[in-house]
Structures are given as C-alpha cells and as structure tokens.
Design an enzyme around this catalytic site. Structure first.
Site, PDB file in Angstrom:
ATOM      1  N   CYS A 114       0.830  -1.207   0.000  1.00 49.09           N
ATOM      2  CA  CYS A 114       0.000   0.000   0.000  1.00 49.09           C
ATOM      3  C   CYS A 114       0.866   1.258   0.000  1.00 49.09           C
ATOM      4  O   CYS A 114       1.614   1.506   0.941  1.00 49.09           O
ATOM      5  CB  CYS A 114      -0.923   0.013   1.214  1.00 49.09           C
ATOM      6  SG  CYS A 114      -2.016   1.450   1.245  1.00 49.09           S
ATOM      7  N   LYS A 116       2.032  -9.291   0.315  1.00 47.46           N
ATOM      8  CA  LYS A 116       1.822  -8.596  -0.946  1.00 47.46           C
ATOM      9  C   LYS A 116       2.824  -7.454  -1.000  1.00 47.46           C
ATOM     10  O   LYS A 116       2.918  -6.659  -0.072  1.00 47.46           O
ATOM     11  CB  LYS A 116       0.412  -8.028  -1.013  1.00 47.46           C
ATOM     12  CG  LYS A 116       0.184  -7.114  -2.199  1.00 47.46           C
ATOM     13  CD  LYS A 116      -1.131  -6.386  -2.046  1.00 47.46           C
ATOM     14  CE  LYS A 116      -1.204  -5.265  -3.050  1.00 47.46           C
ATOM     15  NZ  LYS A 116      -2.353  -4.401  -2.817  1.00 47.46           N
TER      16      LYS A 116
END
Length: 90
Positions: A41, A82
């Site tokens: 993010c 991720k």
C-alpha cells in the site's frame, strides 16, 4: 459470511505490530485459507501509520521478519506478503 464459491479465501491485513496483527488474524483464522500481509500500500495513510509499502525500507526488515514469523508460527493457515515491484523508486 461466505460460500464455497468464495474459495480460496484470503484475509488481507496491514499494520506494523506483530501482536496486534496476530490478534486480528485470530478472528478469522478458522474461516480463511490464508492470511496476507499488505506490504504494497503506497497511500498517504500508510505512510502516516507506518505500514504497507512504507515497511519495505532497509531499516524495517527486522520488523517485517518479526511480523511474518509471529504470524506464520502462530496461525494454522499459510501467511504471505503482498509487495509492489516498481521500475524505479520515483
């Protein structure tokens, strides 16, 4: 609530505290097939909260390893991360 068609089902978390992340993951560990730690993010809120892609700096490697180890040692499901691969740092 989910159905069989939702499988594989992965819970997606972000944070920077191994114990808080583990407590959150414990809420869903029996309902999911895996847990994903978001290290991708790039949003401003992630910078302000020091999570997501802002944990990929060299100085945070030990913290990231502690988070992943704590989750993987404690949960009955796989844990993965991720990340984002960028062409440049700009």
């Amino acid at each position: 609530q989910t159905c069989d068609g939702d499988r594989p089902l992965v819970a997606h978390f972000c944070g920077n505290d191994p114990e808080v992340l583990l407590a959150a993951a414990r809420h869903v560990e029996r309902a999911v097939d895996a847990v994903d730690l978001n290290l991708g993010c790039p949003q401003r809120v992630a910078h302000a909260g020091h999570f997501g892609s802002y944990l990929l700096d060299r100085g945070d490697r030990e913290l990231v390893c502690r988070i992943v180890k704590r989750l993987s040692d404690s949960l009955p499901v796989p844990v993965f991360c991720k990340i984002r691969l960028l062409d440049s740092l700009e």
